[in-house]
Scaffold this motif. Structure first.
Motif, short mmCIF file in Angstrom:
data_model
loop_
_atom_site.label_atom_id
_atom_site.label_comp_id
_atom_site.label_asym_id
_atom_site.label_seq_id
_atom_site.Cartn_x
_atom_site.Cartn_y
_atom_site.Cartn_z
N VAL A 17 2.40 -10.38 6.10
CA VAL A 17 2.22 -9.38 7.31
C VAL A 17 0.76 -9.45 7.60
O VAL A 17 0.07 -9.83 6.55
N PRO B 157 -3.09 -4.73 6.42
CA PRO B 157 -2.77 -3.15 6.96
C PRO B 157 -4.18 -2.59 7.22
O PRO B 157 -4.98 -2.85 6.81
N LYS B 158 -3.92 -1.56 7.89
CA LYS B 158 -5.40 -0.41 8.26
C LYS B 158 -5.16 0.26 7.10
O LYS B 158 -6.53 0.75 6.79
N HIS C 73 -0.57 3.44 16.39
CA HIS C 73 -0.53 1.87 16.28
C HIS C 73 -1.39 1.35 14.85
O HIS C 73 -2.01 0.50 14.55
N THR C 74 -1.37 2.45 14.00
CA THR C 74 -1.98 2.42 12.52
C THR C 74 -1.11 1.70 11.94
O THR C 74 0.28 2.23 11.61
N VAL C 75 -1.11 0.74 11.20
CA VAL C 75 -0.47 -0.15 10.24
C VAL C 75 -0.33 0.37 8.73
O VAL C 75 -1.51 0.23 8.36
N THR D 44 0.77 0.02 4.90
CA THR D 44 1.73 -0.71 3.89
C THR D 44 1.87 -0.03 2.68
O THR D 44 0.66 0.47 2.18
N CYS E 241 4.46 9.47 6.23
CA CYS E 241 3.94 8.75 7.35
C CYS E 241 4.47 9.02 8.95
O CYS E 241 3.63 8.99 10.08
N VAL F 269 2.75 7.81 12.62
CA VAL F 269 2.76 6.21 12.20
C VAL F 269 4.12 5.62 12.55
O VAL F 269 5.24 6.13 11.82
N GLN G 15 4.26 1.98 12.52
CA GLN G 15 4.31 0.89 11.70
C GLN G 15 4.35 0.96 10.20
O GLN G 15 2.94 0.71 9.69
N SER H 80 5.13 -0.83 6.35
CA SER H 80 5.91 -1.95 5.87
C SER H 80 5.82 -1.64 4.25
O SER H 80 4.73 -0.77 3.87
#
Length: 133
Positions: free
Chosen positions: A53, A56-57, A92-94, A96, A115, A120, A122, A124
């Protein structure tokens, strides 16, 4: 007789400045890619369907004892929600989540709920690819 007069040599400095700025930008960009993401060394679970992926941010680390940390700082789930909600665009914050191999499932669900409470969308889970013998 001005035609045969020797001219004094000049060093043009403007092109040299341009080259120096280009080299500065080049080295800064290369250095940024050399800095690794901060995190804790953990034994991640393995998965047969693990995929790569984008970076992440925010990387949330869930240890085996249930402690949650971001960038080396330990947070409670309420503090994690507040931290993620403060970000400029939580939708839009990714994020993980790197859960330890022996972390409790309920703790993982609590982190995912924190989260989601921050807005949030997104999220993973980090896993290492399963080794095929």
């Amino acid at each position: 007789m001005r035609y045969f007069e020797a001219r004094k040599a000049r060093i043009e400095i403007i092109p040299m400045i341009d080259i120096m700025f280009f080299m500065l930008v080049f080295f800064i960009m290369i250095t940024l890619h050399m800095i690794p993401n901060a995190g804790l060394r953990m034994r991640l679970p393995s998965s047969a369907s693990a995929q790569s992926v984008p970076p992440p941010k925010v990387t949330v680390t869930l240890a085996a004892d249930g402690s949650v940390s971001v960038d080396g700082h330990t947070f409670s789930t309420a503090d994690l929600t507040a931290l993620l909600a403060k970000r400029p665009d939580p939708a839009h914050t990714v994020v993980t989540i790197e859960g330890a191999w022996d972390a409790q499932l309920q703790k993982l669900v609590n982190v995912m709920d924190a989260c989601r409470a921050a807005g949030v969308t997104q999220v993973s889970l980090a896993a290492q690819p399963e080794k095929v013998d």
